[in-house]
Design a protein around this motif. Sequence first.
Motif, PDB file in Angstrom:
ATOM      1  N   ASN A 271     111.616 121.984  10.472  1.00  0.00           N
ATOM      2  CA  ASN A 271     110.737 122.960   9.850  1.00  0.00           C
ATOM      3  C   ASN A 271     109.272 122.131   9.445  1.00  0.00           C
TER       4      ASN A 271
ATOM      5  N   LEU B 159      98.728 130.558  -0.525  1.00  0.00           N
ATOM      6  CA  LEU B 159      99.519 129.030  -0.315  1.00  0.00           C
ATOM      7  C   LEU B 159      99.096 127.996  -1.510  1.00  0.00           C
TER       8      LEU B 159
ATOM      9  N   SER C 103     101.421 133.332   8.325  1.00  0.00           N
ATOM     10  CA  SER C 103     101.633 134.621   7.827  1.00  0.00           C
ATOM     11  C   SER C 103     101.170 134.705   6.378  1.00  0.00           C
TER      12      SER C 103
ATOM     13  N   HIS D 136      96.413 128.413   6.620  1.00  0.00           N
ATOM     14  CA  HIS D 136      97.177 129.486   7.200  1.00  0.00           C
ATOM     15  C   HIS D 136      96.631 130.100   8.555  1.00  0.00           C
TER      16      HIS D 136
ATOM     17  N   TYR E 150     101.530 122.034   4.614  1.00  0.00           N
ATOM     18  CA  TYR E 150     101.910 123.307   4.313  1.00  0.00           C
ATOM     19  C   TYR E 150     101.251 124.229   4.593  1.00  0.00           C
ATOM     20  N   SER E 151     101.798 124.693   5.819  1.00  0.00           N
ATOM     21  CA  SER E 151     101.031 125.737   6.848  1.00  0.00           C
ATOM     22  C   SER E 151     101.792 127.042   7.196  1.00  0.00           C
ATOM     23  N   GLU E 152     101.423 128.065   6.414  1.00  0.00           N
ATOM     24  CA  GLU E 152     102.244 129.363   6.873  1.00  0.00           C
ATOM     25  C   GLU E 152     101.185 130.551   7.558  1.00  0.00           C
TER      26      GLU E 152
ATOM     27  N   ASN F 298     106.375 122.617   8.967  1.00  0.00           N
ATOM     28  CA  ASN F 298     105.084 122.833   8.192  1.00  0.00           C
ATOM     29  C   ASN F 298     105.386 123.393   7.166  1.00  0.00           C
ATOM     30  N   ILE F 299     106.465 123.180   6.429  1.00  0.00           N
ATOM     31  CA  ILE F 299     107.126 123.522   5.141  1.00  0.00           C
ATOM     32  C   ILE F 299     107.241 122.134   4.423  1.00  0.00           C
TER      33      ILE F 299
END
Length: 351
Positions: free
Chosen positions: A6, A155, A148, A131, A144-146, A8-9
């Motif tokens: 994972n 974020l 959604s 984001h 840290y890329s989300e 991007n977290i």
Amino acid sequence: MKTANNPNILTTIQINAIRQLLENTKNILITTHHNPDGDAIGSSMALYHTLKSAGIESTVVVPNTIPDSISWIEGSDEILIFEEQDSSKIDQVFAEAGLIFCLDFNAPRRVGEKMQKPLEASSAVKILIDHHPQPQTSAFDYLYSETSASSTAELVYKFLQLLEFEKHINKAAAESLYTGIVTDTGSFSFSCNDPDIYLITADLIKRGVDAELLHRRIFDTFSEKRLRLMGYAIHQKLLVLHTFHTAIISLTKEELERFDHKAGDTEGIVNLPLSISNINVSILLTERDDLIRLSFRSKGDFEVNKLAGEHFDGGGHRNAAGRNSELSMQETIEKIKTVLPLYLNELQYQI
Ligand SMILES: [Mn+2]
């Protein structure tokens, strides 16, 4: 440094490493994309104020002008505006940085041609919080890329929680976070189906945000000419292509000058045609010095970033994207008309 599963977290190990970096690094920079908007400035100032109340100093550097509608944010007068500074000073700021937070953009080129070089050349540890889809992972040490998330501000709030820094979110930071969320969700009208957004907003109000006052400060700031430009755009320049559920507005340089156009004045015009029933895509074309600027908006599931990306070398979000066209205004409109039939099935969904 990134986990394979994972990427991007942030993991607990990474959070601990970032906490160490915050304690031990001199010269922390916070930066954001070219033409910074409410989310870009809001998330940057939120991080700045929270770190400051935790006893950690940082400097916010942005590529170019901050819109008037958000210049009331506390401390925004201390932001270094790259294009207004002597370039040697800015090069030095980047060269001396030990840690750079990159907020609300997914690749170094989004900071604009001039600032991209010093950003990429800096040997600082780079942390991305963003984001936008498809981050350029190789350019950052921590991501840290989300996609959604409603906004980068959301974020940043969650990042501060991960760091256990919530106690340091003071009123100025809360106002900055609210600005990011309310602008990037169009006052809670899109990208707003996640309950987290409302829980976070409720917490920000508890921390002293006057949501009504800030909403007026952010949105009720038009000049008379700006409102008249909107009226003109709708009355005289709106082209509705019912078959393709699409509306196009084009504004030439001469027309923009007639209404004393200032940067940011056309913002919002592109959203207006979406209030027509059965219109699912809106495209605004504005003539700049040597190119045509395209802004795309959609409602619902239509992926306007795909349309922008496949035909205009662009990107962005599902419901909002922007690109430049080297063609003339008329040629650009013709090109749009040529490509719309390719999306007919997706364009005619029912709400
Ligand atoms: Mn954003």
